[in-house]
Each structure stands twice: as C-alpha cells, then as structure tokens.
Write an enzyme that holds these catalytic residues in place. Structure first.
Site, PDB file in Angstrom:
ATOM      1  N   SER A   5      -0.688   5.820  -3.893  1.00 35.75           N
ATOM      2  CA  SER A   5       0.526   6.347  -4.526  1.00 35.75           C
ATOM      3  C   SER A   5       0.197   7.382  -5.599  1.00 35.75           C
ATOM      4  O   SER A   5      -0.889   7.383  -6.179  1.00 35.75           O
ATOM      5  CB  SER A   5       1.330   5.213  -5.159  1.00 35.75           C
TER       6      SER A   5
HETATM    7  N1  SAH Z   1      -0.615   0.123  -3.817  1.00 34.10           N
HETATM    8  C1  SAH Z   1      -1.179   1.286  -3.200  1.00 34.10           C
HETATM    9  C2  SAH Z   1      -0.244   1.980  -2.272  1.00 34.10           C
HETATM   10  C3  SAH Z   1      -0.445   1.507  -0.897  1.00 34.10           C
HETATM   11  S1  SAH Z   1       0.592   2.262   0.298  1.00 34.10           S
HETATM   12  C4  SAH Z   1      -1.788   2.187  -4.244  1.00 34.10           C
HETATM   13  O1  SAH Z   1      -2.418   1.674  -5.102  1.00 34.10           O
HETATM   14  O2  SAH Z   1      -1.699   3.384  -4.182  1.00 34.10           O
HETATM   15  C5  SAH Z   1       1.540   0.883   0.786  1.00 34.10           C
HETATM   16  C6  SAH Z   1       0.820  -0.229   1.482  1.00 34.10           C
HETATM   17  O3  SAH Z   1       1.784  -1.213   1.818  1.00 34.10           O
HETATM   18  C7  SAH Z   1       0.128   0.146   2.795  1.00 34.10           C
HETATM   19  O4  SAH Z   1      -1.228  -0.128   2.701  1.00 34.10           O
HETATM   20  C8  SAH Z   1       0.805  -0.740   3.824  1.00 34.10           C
HETATM   21  O5  SAH Z   1      -0.061  -1.208   4.826  1.00 34.10           O
HETATM   22  C9  SAH Z   1       1.308  -1.873   2.954  1.00 34.10           C
HETATM   23  N2  SAH Z   1       2.375  -2.690   3.528  1.00 34.10           N
HETATM   24  C10 SAH Z   1       3.476  -2.299   4.224  1.00 34.10           C
HETATM   25  N3  SAH Z   1       4.197  -3.375   4.586  1.00 34.10           N
HETATM   26  C11 SAH Z   1       3.556  -4.466   4.086  1.00 34.10           C
HETATM   27  C12 SAH Z   1       3.780  -5.869   4.131  1.00 34.10           C
HETATM   28  N4  SAH Z   1       4.823  -6.394   4.765  1.00 34.10           N
HETATM   29  N5  SAH Z   1       2.892  -6.687   3.522  1.00 34.10           N
HETATM   30  C13 SAH Z   1       1.810  -6.198   2.873  1.00 34.10           C
HETATM   31  N6  SAH Z   1       1.522  -4.885   2.812  1.00 34.10           N
HETATM   32  C14 SAH Z   1       2.388  -4.031   3.408  1.00 34.10           C
END
Ligand code: SAH
Length: 289
Positions: free
Chosen positions: A138
């Site tokens: 993000s």
């Molecule tokens: N927190 C991260 C952003 C990750 S992007 C950062 O530090 O930048 C969002 C993430 O959410 C992705 O890796 C995706 O696989 C995950 N995601 C989507 N649906 C999900 C779910 N139901 N349970 C766990 N993770 C999920």
C-alpha cells in the site's frame, strides 16, 4: 525456528537473519496511478531525501526525472535510508496525517525491506507497488491514514488485527502503535514473503497467520482495532463481531469506486459507520490460495 515456533502465532522476535543484498536508494514521488504504472513511471531514481513531488504534499502525476546518481547500500543498512524515511513521514504529515506516533512509525519502518529488489529505488515514493500475485504494497500515506483513523479518539490499541498482510509492511507499522498485532494473509507465498521480510526486523509483538481473513481470528478476539488492506463490497460480519465494544474497524469498501469506511462498535449488537475519503485497494477475496 523450533517446532513450536513454526506454528501460529509465529514470534518474529525469535528469528534472526539479515539480508545484505546491495541496492539503490529511493526517489520520493507521489502519483495516484496503479502499482504497475507506478513502477513503470518511476523507474528512474533520485538520491535519498529528494523533494521531487513533495511541494504540494498531495499526490500528483509522476514526471519522468532526469537520471540521477544513485547511492548503493546494503538492504539491511538502515542508517542509509534514514533521510528518505524522514522525508516520507514529513510528506504524510503535509498530506494531513497528524498522529505523531503514526508519523514516527512511518519514519522507523524500513519500507525498502518490503519491496521487490527491482523496485528498491521507489521504496520511499508515496505510491503502491506490485509485490507479485497481483497484489500491492500500500501507499505509505494510506497506511498512515488508516492507522490514524483507527487510533483517533478511540481506546488504546492493545490487540489489533490486519486482514491482508501482503508483504508485511503495514503490519510492521502497526506493531509500532499497538501492543499486539495479528495479521492474516490468504495467499501462501505472500504469507511466506512477509515472514521473510519481517524476520530481520525481529518484531516481538507481531503474529502472522495464513488463512481467510474474512473469518477473522475468533480464537484471539476481541480486537481493539481491525484494519482491512483489501476492499470488499461490504465488511464481513465475522469481523464486526470480533471488535471489542468501543473498538473500531477501518476498511476500504466498494468495487470500482471505493471509500474508506470506519465502523465503531457501540454496543453488543450496535455499530456506527462513517464513510470517509476515496481510496483504491486490491479486492478482498474469500478462501485461501
Ligand atoms: N498490508 C499490505 C497490503 C497488502 S495488499 C501492505 O503492507 O502494504 C492486500 C492483501 O490482502 C493481498 O496480499 C491479498 O492477498 C490480501 N487478501 C485479500 N483478501 C484476503 C482475505 N480474505 N484474507 C486475507 N488476506 C486477504
């Protein structure tokens, strides 16, 4: 790692190791583009602490920068990234983030240790970047903003849950402002990536879980705060149920058009909701992969 430690919760503090890969330093630039476009648009770097794009304090279109000399550092060399980290936090403050603890966390966590080796030059740019598996790390501003929204006027954050660990960056930032952080990721290789990224940081109060975050973590609930890093059409009921009374959840909600939503649990069966600024996140998906 021992037998016991390889299971959830995983105490990151118990694991040592460092990554000494050589890399180049970041260029702070803000753009509202997608992660892939961001990566392409910002393929040229600028020395640490540079002010390109930081004047207005709000994201603007990326302009190709003239080639700049790059400083080579080890990935584990935290001192060399101090200036760009400070610049990133200062930029988030100009963009409206006020919480000093959150800004301090942004300044402390080495974002370059969470991006792909080919994108190290963009690690401190205020943009999301691809991390593989069609997912992104993000944008620093939104990470700070969401954590600030979680804290704002609320109760102390003892136990916090993050849905969507991705590469682990936001989890590391959260670990600076909450006593205990739990983070769930549904894509196994990303869960492993986050573990590898976080290991050298030895964060004692962070626990990673592989699974479907839409189900929450009932065995650990209630939480004083829940953050979703992926957007659903609505917030899963299970997560609302796992909030402590008085606690808050911050999530992007929507499909093409998304807004941050902050939900406060006001009673056993009562929640209030606020719709806040527009945002852009990858989709929340059920199940595991
Ligand atoms: N927190 C991260 C952003 C990750 S992007 C950062 O530090 O930048 C969002 C993430 O959410 C992705 O890796 C995706 O696989 C995950 N995601 C989507 N649906 C999900 C779910 N139901 N349970 C766990 N993770 C999920």
């Amino acid at each position: 790692m021992s037998e016991k430690r390889s299971q959830f919760p995983l105490p990151l503090s118990s694991v040592t190791g460092g990554n000494t890969r050589k890399t180049t330093l970041p260029s702070p630039v803000a753009t509202p583009q997608t992660a892939t476009q961001n990566a392409r648009n910002n393929s040229q770097a600028q020395p640490p602490g540079g002010q390109r794009g930081a004047q207005s304090g709000v994201p603007g279109p990326a302009k190709p920068a003239p080639a700049q000399p790059q400083q080579t550092v080890a990935r584990s060399d935290l001192a060399a990234t101090e200036a760009p980290r400070r610049a990133m936090a200062a930029r988030a403050a100009r963009q409206g983030v006020k919480d000093a603890q959150v800004l301090g966390a942004l300044e402390i966590v080495p974002r370059h240790m969470f991006v792909e080796p080919g994108m190290l030059a963009q690690a401190y740019v205020d943009i999301s970047l691809p991390i593989g598996h069609n997912q992104t790390i993000s944008q620093p501003y939104i990470v700070a903003r969401m954590i600030e929204l979680l804290k704002e006027g609320g109760q102390p954050l003892r136990r916090v849950l993050e849905i969507g660990t991705g590469c682990g960056y936001q989890a590391a930032v959260l670990s600076c402002v909450a006593q205990e952080v739990y983070s769930i990721e549904r894509i196994k290789p990303l869960h492993e990536l986050a573990k590898a990224n976080l290991r050298p940081l030895r964060i004692a109060n962070l626990r990673l879980q592989y699974g479907d975050g839409m189900l929450g973590l009932p065995q650990v609930a209630p939480f004083d705060g829940i953050i979703l890093a992926a957007a659903g059409l609505e917030v899963p009921r299970a997560l609302l149920e796992q909030l402590a009374i008085g606690a808050r959840l911050v999530a992007p909600v929507g499909a093409q058009v998304q807004h941050l939503q902050r939900i406060t649990r006001t009673g056993k069966a009562e929640w209030t909701s606020e719709t806040l600024e527009a945002c852009h996140f990858v989709p929340l998906r059920p199940g595991t992969a």
